[in-house]
Design a protein around this motif. Structure first.
Motif, short mmCIF file in Angstrom:
data_model
loop_
_atom_site.label_atom_id
_atom_site.label_comp_id
_atom_site.label_asym_id
_atom_site.label_seq_id
_atom_site.Cartn_x
_atom_site.Cartn_y
_atom_site.Cartn_z
N PRO A 128 -15.59 4.69 -3.33
CA PRO A 128 -15.93 5.34 -2.05
C PRO A 128 -16.63 4.40 -1.07
CG PRO A 128 -16.43 6.80 -3.88
CD PRO A 128 -16.09 5.48 -4.48
N ALA A 129 -17.48 3.52 -1.59
CA ALA A 129 -18.17 2.59 -0.69
C ALA A 129 -17.25 1.48 -0.18
CB ALA A 129 -19.37 1.97 -1.42
N ALA A 130 -16.24 1.11 -0.98
CA ALA A 130 -15.35 0.01 -0.60
C ALA A 130 -14.09 0.47 0.10
CB ALA A 130 -14.97 -0.80 -1.85
N ILE A 131 -13.85 1.78 0.15
CA ILE A 131 -12.57 2.28 0.66
C ILE A 131 -12.30 1.90 2.11
CG2 ILE A 131 -13.30 4.55 1.47
CD1 ILE A 131 -10.17 3.78 -0.63
N PRO A 132 -13.30 1.82 3.01
CA PRO A 132 -12.96 1.38 4.38
C PRO A 132 -12.34 -0.01 4.42
CG PRO A 132 -15.12 2.41 4.33
CD PRO A 132 -14.72 2.22 2.91
N GLY A 133 -12.95 -0.96 3.72
CA GLY A 133 -12.40 -2.31 3.70
C GLY A 133 -11.07 -2.38 2.99
N ILE A 134 -10.91 -1.60 1.92
CA ILE A 134 -9.65 -1.61 1.17
C ILE A 134 -8.51 -1.09 2.03
CG2 ILE A 134 -8.43 -0.55 -0.76
CD1 ILE A 134 -11.01 -0.69 -2.36
N LEU A 135 -8.72 0.06 2.68
CA LEU A 135 -7.67 0.65 3.50
C LEU A 135 -7.36 -0.21 4.72
CD1 LEU A 135 -8.55 4.45 3.37
CD2 LEU A 135 -6.84 3.21 2.07
N THR A 136 -8.37 -0.80 5.31
CA THR A 136 -8.13 -1.67 6.45
C THR A 136 -7.28 -2.87 6.05
OG1 THR A 136 -10.22 -1.02 7.46
CG2 THR A 136 -9.22 -3.05 8.25
N GLY A 137 -7.62 -3.49 4.91
CA GLY A 137 -6.83 -4.62 4.43
C GLY A 137 -5.41 -4.23 4.09
N ASN A 138 -5.23 -3.04 3.52
CA ASN A 138 -3.88 -2.58 3.18
C ASN A 138 -3.03 -2.36 4.42
OD1 ASN A 138 -3.18 -1.52 0.13
ND2 ASN A 138 -5.36 -1.72 0.47
N GLY A 140 15.44 2.79 8.90
CA GLY A 140 15.43 1.88 7.76
C GLY A 140 14.07 1.25 7.54
N THR A 141 13.36 0.95 8.64
CA THR A 141 12.00 0.41 8.53
C THR A 141 11.07 1.43 7.88
OG1 THR A 141 12.34 -0.99 10.49
CG2 THR A 141 10.06 -0.52 9.83
N ILE A 142 11.20 2.68 8.27
CA ILE A 142 10.35 3.73 7.69
C ILE A 142 10.66 3.88 6.20
CG2 ILE A 142 9.84 6.19 7.73
CD1 ILE A 142 10.33 6.14 10.73
N TRP A 143 11.94 3.86 5.83
CA TRP A 143 12.32 3.95 4.42
C TRP A 143 11.71 2.79 3.62
CZ3 TRP A 143 14.83 7.07 0.98
CH2 TRP A 143 15.45 8.20 1.48
N MET A 144 11.83 1.58 4.16
CA MET A 144 11.32 0.42 3.43
C MET A 144 9.81 0.49 3.27
SD MET A 144 11.48 -3.62 4.38
CE MET A 144 10.05 -3.43 5.44
N MET A 145 9.10 0.88 4.32
CA MET A 145 7.64 0.98 4.23
C MET A 145 7.21 2.09 3.29
SD MET A 145 6.87 -1.57 5.98
CE MET A 145 5.10 -1.39 5.81
N ALA A 146 8.04 3.13 3.15
CA ALA A 146 7.73 4.20 2.21
C ALA A 146 7.77 3.71 0.77
CB ALA A 146 8.71 5.37 2.39
N VAL A 147 8.54 2.65 0.51
CA VAL A 147 8.56 2.03 -0.82
C VAL A 147 7.46 0.98 -0.94
CG1 VAL A 147 9.93 0.63 -2.42
CG2 VAL A 147 11.03 2.46 -1.12
N THR A 148 7.31 0.17 0.08
CA THR A 148 6.37 -0.94 0.04
C THR A 148 4.93 -0.47 -0.07
OG1 THR A 148 7.88 -2.31 1.35
CG2 THR A 148 5.56 -2.99 1.27
N ALA A 149 4.54 0.52 0.74
CA ALA A 149 3.14 0.93 0.84
C ALA A 149 2.56 1.40 -0.49
CB ALA A 149 2.98 1.99 1.92
N PRO A 150 3.16 2.39 -1.17
CA PRO A 150 2.53 2.85 -2.43
C PRO A 150 2.55 1.80 -3.53
CG PRO A 150 4.66 3.93 -2.09
CD PRO A 150 4.35 3.19 -0.83
N VAL A 151 3.64 1.02 -3.63
CA VAL A 151 3.71 0.00 -4.68
C VAL A 151 2.65 -1.06 -4.46
CG1 VAL A 151 5.14 -1.82 -5.67
CG2 VAL A 151 6.16 0.40 -5.13
N ALA A 152 2.55 -1.56 -3.23
CA ALA A 152 1.57 -2.60 -2.94
C ALA A 152 0.14 -2.08 -3.07
CB ALA A 152 1.81 -3.16 -1.53
N PHE A 153 -0.10 -0.84 -2.66
CA PHE A 153 -1.45 -0.28 -2.73
C PHE A 153 -1.91 -0.13 -4.18
CE2 PHE A 153 -4.43 3.26 -3.03
CZ PHE A 153 -5.38 2.90 -2.08
N VAL A 154 -1.07 0.47 -5.01
CA VAL A 154 -1.45 0.71 -6.41
C VAL A 154 -1.66 -0.62 -7.15
CG1 VAL A 154 -0.69 1.67 -8.60
CG2 VAL A 154 -0.35 2.97 -6.50
N LEU A 155 -0.69 -1.53 -7.03
CA LEU A 155 -0.80 -2.79 -7.75
C LEU A 155 -1.94 -3.66 -7.20
CD1 LEU A 155 2.96 -3.80 -8.21
CD2 LEU A 155 1.42 -2.76 -9.88
#
Length: 299
Positions: free
Chosen positions: A204-214, A84-99
């Motif tokens: 591309p220059a900001a992606i390390p900080g963006i992914l780490t924060g996500n 259930g945790t994996i299912w929930m994170m599969a919804v949370t991750a893309p929605v939160a990342f895009v928005l």
């Protein structure tokens, strides 16, 4: 006159020596205070980890990972909560990342600098410190009742996305701001458009900080309980979610359910669940560090 001059020089020298001694004493005091605070924090963490591992390590097994919860502690497992945790994170991750990333790009690269955007920025910063139970009430009102999503994986994932959205926006903005202005100016000088500069130079220059924060924000979401309790996530589930509209439970809720029981055996089972949750968090944080280092080397 010579004696007076020598006396004045000696007085000034003594004052300088006293000032230096005072500053050195303050430096030692504050250094000792900071070392003591760090040591106390590490001591509490070590005691907590030792307590959890001594209680839960005996219950860790393959059967524990592949079994459903039970009213008998010797048969209880965390399988449904783990999935259930994996299912929930599969919804949370893309929605939160895009928005989150989309909002950060707009505010930093496209939004006009005026009082309205300052108000938006201030509200986003304030939302990052709002208690998680408030987001649970928001999810209950919007997703569960107004949109009639019920106690589903989708409702839980969207609620958790709202919870970590301000954190992702702030982290992504900081990463975008850290990109040198010279890179963007050089891109514009070559005739690139605003979007081409943002897509090919800034991101591309900001992606390390963006992914780490996500990923760090997702690490917070994976351990939250209050918002999911507010939207009515189940505390006892003996089945697996079939789709995003299925009912579900997650590891923090299952652990909370076990710790609320009077039997000490269930507390040991909950400690085993905490160990698994800690391992998941460590894996996610390790991935964040690996991604950051990888992209920094490419740059």
């Amino acid at each position: 006159m010579k004696v007076v001059g020598d006396t004045t020089t000696n007085v000034q020298t003594n004052k300088k020596t006293a000032n230096i001694s005072g500053r050195q004493l303050k430096n030692k005091l504050f250094k000792g205070l900071f070392v003591a605070a760090t040591g106390l924090s590490l001591l509490v963490l070590i005691v907590l980890l030792v307590r959890i591992f001594t209680q839960g390590i005996g219950h860790l097994s393959w059967d524990y990972l592949t079994s459903f919860p039970s009213r008998r502690p010797e048969d209880a497992g965390i399988y449904s909560a783990f999935i259930g945790t994996i299912w929930m994170m599969a919804v949370t991750a893309p929605v939160a990342f895009v928005l989150g990333v989309g909002t950060a790009i707009y505010l930093e690269e496209y939004a006009p600098k005026n009082k309205f955007t300052d108000l938006i920025q201030m509200n986003i910063s304030n939302l990052a410190g709002v208690p998680s139970v408030v987001f649970g009430l928001l999810g209950l009102t919007i997703f569960v009742r107004e949109l009639s999503l019920g106690r589903s994986v989708l409702a839980g994932g969207l609620t958790m996305a709202l919870l970590i959205l301000p954190i992702i926006v702030v982290a992504s903005q900081e990463a975008i701001r850290s990109v040198p202005a010279e890179l963007k100016e050089a891109s514009f000088a070559m005739g690139a458009t605003k979007w081409q500069t943002t897509y090919r130079i800034v991101l591309p220059a900001a992606i390390p900080g963006i992914l780490t924060g996500n990923i760090l924000a997702l690490s917070r979401a994976i351990g939250e309980t209050a918002p999911l309790i507010m939207i009515g996530a189940l505390t006892y589930v003996a089945f697996l979610p079939e789709n995003i509209m299925s009912q579900f439970t997650v590891m923090p809720i299952q652990i909370f359910n076990w710790t609320s029981r009077p039997q000490t055996e269930f507390h040991d089972v909950a400690a085993a669940g905490i160990i698994i949750l800690l391992v998941m968090l460590l894996v996610m944080n390790s991935i964040a560090v690996w991604i950051r280092n990888k992209f920094q080397k490419q740059l």
